[in-house]
Enzyme design. Structure first.
Site, PDB file in Angstrom:
ATOM      1  CB  CYS A 113      -0.947  -0.003   1.193  1.00 35.68           C
ATOM      2  SG  CYS A 113      -1.859  -1.535   1.325  1.00 35.68           S
ATOM      3  CG  HIS A 240      -3.050   3.018   2.573  1.00 35.79           C
ATOM      4  ND1 HIS A 240      -3.732   2.779   1.403  1.00 35.79           N
ATOM      5  CD2 HIS A 240      -3.056   1.855   3.269  1.00 35.79           C
ATOM      6  CE1 HIS A 240      -4.118   1.516   1.398  1.00 35.79           C
ATOM      7  NE2 HIS A 240      -3.730   0.933   2.515  1.00 35.79           N
ATOM      8  CG  ASN A 270      -6.495  -1.188   1.949  1.00 38.43           C
ATOM      9  OD1 ASN A 270      -5.878  -0.732   0.990  1.00 38.43           O
ATOM     10  ND2 ASN A 270      -5.898  -1.721   2.996  1.00 38.43           N
TER      11      ASN A 270
HETATM   12  C1  COA Z   1      -9.520  -5.774  10.775  1.00 36.75           C
HETATM   13  C2  COA Z   1     -10.101  -4.912  11.891  1.00 36.75           C
HETATM   14  C3  COA Z   1     -11.195  -4.023  11.340  1.00 36.75           C
HETATM   15  C4  COA Z   1     -10.709  -5.839  12.948  1.00 36.75           C
HETATM   16  O1  COA Z   1     -11.216  -5.063  14.029  1.00 36.75           O
HETATM   17  P1  COA Z   1     -10.956  -5.545  15.521  1.00 36.75           P
HETATM   18  O2  COA Z   1     -11.704  -4.622  16.389  1.00 36.75           O
HETATM   19  O3  COA Z   1      -9.468  -5.657  15.703  1.00 36.75           O
HETATM   20  O4  COA Z   1     -11.664  -6.943  15.526  1.00 36.75           O
HETATM   21  P2  COA Z   1     -11.064  -8.359  15.924  1.00 36.75           P
HETATM   22  O5  COA Z   1     -10.142  -8.842  14.854  1.00 36.75           O
HETATM   23  O6  COA Z   1     -10.548  -8.294  17.333  1.00 36.75           O
HETATM   24  O7  COA Z   1     -12.383  -9.209  15.917  1.00 36.75           O
HETATM   25  C5  COA Z   1     -13.362  -8.998  16.884  1.00 36.75           C
HETATM   26  C6  COA Z   1     -14.492  -9.945  16.578  1.00 36.75           C
HETATM   27  O8  COA Z   1     -15.132  -9.507  15.367  1.00 36.75           O
HETATM   28  C7  COA Z   1     -15.222 -10.610  14.491  1.00 36.75           C
HETATM   29  N1  COA Z   1     -15.144 -10.129  13.115  1.00 36.75           N
HETATM   30  C8  COA Z   1     -14.070  -9.994  12.307  1.00 36.75           C
HETATM   31  N2  COA Z   1     -14.442  -9.550  11.108  1.00 36.75           N
HETATM   32  C9  COA Z   1     -15.768  -9.388  11.158  1.00 36.75           C
HETATM   33  C10 COA Z   1     -16.730  -8.961  10.221  1.00 36.75           C
HETATM   34  N3  COA Z   1     -16.400  -8.591   8.971  1.00 36.75           N
HETATM   35  N4  COA Z   1     -18.020  -8.905  10.609  1.00 36.75           N
HETATM   36  C11 COA Z   1     -18.400  -9.275  11.834  1.00 36.75           C
HETATM   37  N5  COA Z   1     -17.528  -9.697  12.760  1.00 36.75           N
HETATM   38  C12 COA Z   1     -16.236  -9.744  12.414  1.00 36.75           C
HETATM   39  C13 COA Z   1     -14.050 -11.498  14.837  1.00 36.75           C
HETATM   40  O9  COA Z   1     -14.309 -12.823  14.402  1.00 36.75           O
HETATM   41  C14 COA Z   1     -14.034 -11.387  16.328  1.00 36.75           C
HETATM   42  O10 COA Z   1     -15.022 -12.219  16.860  1.00 36.75           O
HETATM   43  P3  COA Z   1     -14.746 -13.028  18.235  1.00 36.75           P
HETATM   44  O11 COA Z   1     -14.515 -11.964  19.263  1.00 36.75           O
HETATM   45  O12 COA Z   1     -16.001 -13.790  18.393  1.00 36.75           O
HETATM   46  O13 COA Z   1     -13.524 -13.855  17.958  1.00 36.75           O
HETATM   47  C15 COA Z   1      -9.010  -4.051  12.543  1.00 36.75           C
HETATM   48  O14 COA Z   1      -8.119  -4.865  13.301  1.00 36.75           O
HETATM   49  C16 COA Z   1      -8.233  -3.284  11.526  1.00 36.75           C
HETATM   50  O15 COA Z   1      -8.759  -2.434  10.866  1.00 36.75           O
HETATM   51  N6  COA Z   1      -6.925  -3.543  11.393  1.00 36.75           N
HETATM   52  C17 COA Z   1      -6.134  -2.925  10.365  1.00 36.75           C
HETATM   53  C18 COA Z   1      -6.281  -3.720   9.102  1.00 36.75           C
HETATM   54  C19 COA Z   1      -5.773  -3.000   7.886  1.00 36.75           C
HETATM   55  O16 COA Z   1      -5.977  -1.833   7.748  1.00 36.75           O
HETATM   56  N7  COA Z   1      -5.126  -3.760   7.009  1.00 36.75           N
HETATM   57  C20 COA Z   1      -4.607  -3.283   5.786  1.00 36.75           C
HETATM   58  C21 COA Z   1      -3.419  -2.449   6.029  1.00 36.75           C
HETATM   59  S1  COA Z   1      -2.717  -1.915   4.576  1.00 36.75           S
END
Ligand code: COA
Length: 313
Positions: A113, A240, A270
């Site tokens: 990215c 980004h 993204n």
């Molecule tokens: C991916 C992201 C949105 C997840 O949010 P989070 O608050 O960290 O959520 P978690 O991964 O802890 O998951 C929490 C719960 O939501 C659930 N969950 C994950 N994706 C889900 C979705 N699309 N819909 C519903 N629930 C979801 C998980 O399974 C988890 O459930 P559990 O508690 O029963 O295990 C966040 O971590 C993020 O934005 N990270 C950066 C990712 C990014 O930008 N990547 C590209 C970089 S270039």
């Protein structure tokens, strides 16, 4: 000192718009969950379009707006981690489609990215010794092709698209850059190429922590290089567009004024290397980004890589 000047931009999004609502029919998710965690409502996915198609359209737009012809381009770079082929590069195919000269310097680069800003920096350096005075820098991704569409952890986050810029090398303008890479394959990794079906593996929390750290650090370093004390001395910050919470977190830590940090991930998700040029193009076309403005832009992603630039538009 010389600096790259972006003369014009272009963008291309595939026709198909996929909402969170639609994704919630395939995986256990909801618009409420996705929007509150990421700021994303919808994204574009390719159907028949290839990455090359998106790159060609975005590049043509940028060249038309810059009034730069194919015969004047000396460098053609495409930032992508989802090229149509491992070889030939999208840049080489773009060269043919646009009718660029045979001795144009053409290659793809993969800085995930951060790819557009790595491309901008590389193009600027190459222009010092290029056969002609203009470069084409494109970010083009078809991430829907490498996603596991049954994995709700990742399939809601990404979108397809391309953004392009026509760049020249100008003397006497100021520009500052920062770059970094951490040799990390556990936070975010894309399987393949090869017989194994591609899929994005991501530790979302680790990526989030990395992103807020390096975006804030890059902005502080760039402000210092320019001799500015506050982010509010800038006209615009374009990060980004991975996640609205990453952008909001950094904006809050830097006490940024409302609206300084641009956000458009609600409509695109993204789009990796395409996200910054798409955002710049939207800002130019809507009249928000105008000549003379001081713009700071930061990319971050797989690698883990990051890149920032402070430039005068
Ligand atoms: C991916 C992201 C949105 C997840 O949010 P989070 O608050 O960290 O959520 P978690 O991964 O802890 O998951 C929490 C719960 O939501 C659930 N969950 C994950 N994706 C889900 C979705 N699309 N819909 C519903 N629930 C979801 C998980 O399974 C988890 O459930 P559990 O508690 O029963 O295990 C966040 O971590 C993020 O934005 N990270 C950066 C990712 C990014 O930008 N990547 C590209 C970089 S270039």
């Amino acid at each position: 000192m010389s600096a790259p000047q972006i003369l014009a931009t272009g963008r291309c999004l595939p026709d198909r718009v996929v909402t969170n609502e639609e994704l919630s029919k395939a995986v256990d998710t909801s618009d409420e969950w996705v929007f509150s965690r990421t700021g994303i409502h919808s994204r574009h996915f390719c159907t028949t379009e290839t990455g090359l198609d998106l790159a060609v359209n975005a590049a043509r737009q940028a060249m038309d707006r810059a009034r730069v012809t194919a015969a004047e381009i000396g460098v053609c770079l495409v930032g992508t981690f989802t090229p149509d082929h491992a070889s030939p590069s999208t840049a080489c195919l773009l060269q043919r489609e646009l009718g660029l000269m045979e001795n144009t310097i053409c290659f793809d680069l993969n800085a995930a990215c951060a790819g557009f800003l790595y491309g901008l920096h590389t193009a600027h350096a190459l222009l010092a010794d290029a056969p002609r005075p203009y470069a084409l820098v494109v970010g083009a991704e078809v991430i829907s092709r490498v996603m596991d569409h049954t994995n709700r952890n990742t399939c809601v986050l990404f979108g397809d698209g391309a953004g392009a810029a026509v760049v020249s090398r100008e003397e006497g303008r100021s520009w500052h850059t920062v770059f970094g890479s951490r040799g990390d394959r556990s936070s975010i990794r894309v399987q393949g190429p090869g017989p194994v079906p591609s899929a994005i593996h991501m530790d979302g929390k680790a990526v989030f922590r990395f992103a807020v750290e390096v975006v804030e650090q890059s902005i502080r370093q760039l402000l210092e290089k320019e001799g500015l004390s506050s982010v509010n001395d800038l006209d615009l910050v374009v990060c980004h567009q991975a996640n609205a919470r990453i952008v909001d977190h950094v904006a809050k830590k830097l006490k940024a004024r409302e609206g300084l940090f641009y956000k458009n991930m609600d409509r695109y998700g993204n789009t990796s290397a395409a996200s910054i040029p798409i955002a710049l193009d939207e800002l130019v076309q809507s009249g928000v980004l105008r000549p003379g403005m001081r713009v700071l832009t930061v990319g971050f992603g797989g690698g883990l890589t990051w890149a920032g630039a402070l430039l005068e538009w």
